[in-house]
Write a protein that holds these residues in place. Structure first.
Motif, PDB file in Angstrom:
ATOM      1  N   ILE A 247      -6.703   6.661   3.574  1.00 34.31           N
ATOM      2  CA  ILE A 247      -5.656   5.786   4.100  1.00 34.31           C
ATOM      3  C   ILE A 247      -5.661   5.895   5.623  1.00 34.31           C
TER       4      ILE A 247
ATOM      5  N   SER B 254       0.786  -1.231   0.000  1.00 28.40           N
ATOM      6  CA  SER B 254       0.000   0.000   0.000  1.00 28.40           C
ATOM      7  C   SER B 254       0.821   1.285   0.000  1.00 28.40           C
ATOM      8  N   THR B 255       1.922   1.335   0.745  1.00 19.89           N
ATOM      9  CA  THR B 255       2.641   2.615   0.832  1.00 19.89           C
ATOM     10  C   THR B 255       4.040   2.591   0.234  1.00 19.89           C
TER      11      THR B 255
ATOM     12  N   TYR C 286      -8.338   3.430  -2.922  1.00 22.08           N
ATOM     13  CA  TYR C 286      -7.758   4.176  -4.030  1.00 22.08           C
ATOM     14  C   TYR C 286      -8.582   3.965  -5.297  1.00 22.08           C
TER      15      TYR C 286
ATOM     16  N   THR D 123      -4.851   7.893  -4.250  1.00 27.37           N
ATOM     17  CA  THR D 123      -5.218   7.469  -2.906  1.00 27.37           C
ATOM     18  C   THR D 123      -6.338   8.368  -2.399  1.00 27.37           C
TER      19      THR D 123
ATOM     20  N   ILE E  57      -6.691   1.048   3.044  1.00 25.91           N
ATOM     21  CA  ILE E  57      -6.461   2.029   1.984  1.00 25.91           C
ATOM     22  C   ILE E  57      -7.567   1.906   0.941  1.00 25.91           C
TER      23      ILE E  57
END
Length: 161
Positions: free
Chosen positions: A77, A25-26, A86, A74, A84
């Motif tokens: 979050i 995710s990040t 998106y 995004t 998350i």
């Protein structure tokens, strides 16, 4: 226009939610091209920070793939809840049938591992209906990518520890 909602993945993993969240995710822009180069050639951060709302990333798919790229934004979050949301809002993956696709991904702690879940909301153009075959292709791609990242994290326990 219609909205069709499908569960794209519901996978148990022995890897912790924190590690999977970071990987999928990040920090995808760094990890995915390394772990699944046959799927993702590169990821460019076009706007913002990958761990913040409003971030826009362009995912450039590997040579030989049917599609070339997609852009994700995004929308929500929550790192404390490993959640998350998106939107894929641009790219040839949308074709002539989709306005956008919205994905909600959760990483729920279960014992020492994680229950990974992806729910997709496909916003279609006109009266197009998402078929089971179209959904199955997406489900297989998500599962394949998840399993590759999971295997990498298991083989490299220090990564995102």
């Amino acid at each position: 226009m219609g909205v069709f909602t499908f569960t794209m993945a519901d996978i148990a993993s022995p890897v912790s939610p924190a590690r999977l969240f970071k990987a999928l995710s990040t920090d995808t822009h760094n990890l995915l091209p390394k772990v699944v180069p046959d799927f993702v050639k590169s990821i460019d951060v076009l706007h913002g920070d990958p761990s913040s709302v409003g971030c826009v990333e362009q995912i450039n798919l590997a040579e030989g793939r049917i599609h070339k790229y997609l852009k994700n934004r995004t929308d929500e979050i929550d790192e404390s809840k490993y959640y998350i949301k998106y939107t894929t809002f641009e790219g040839d993956v949308l074709g002539d049938t989709l306005e956008c696709a919205v994905y909600e991904t959760t990483y729920e702690a279960v014992g020492d591992g994680t229950q990974y879940k992806v729910v997709a909301h496909y916003h279609t153009k006109g009266d197009h209906v998402k078929t089971e075959e179209e959904v199955s292709i997406g489900q297989n791609a998500i599962t394949k990518m998840f399993k590759a990242v999971e295997a990498y994290l298991i083989a490299n326990p220090h990564v995102y520890a």
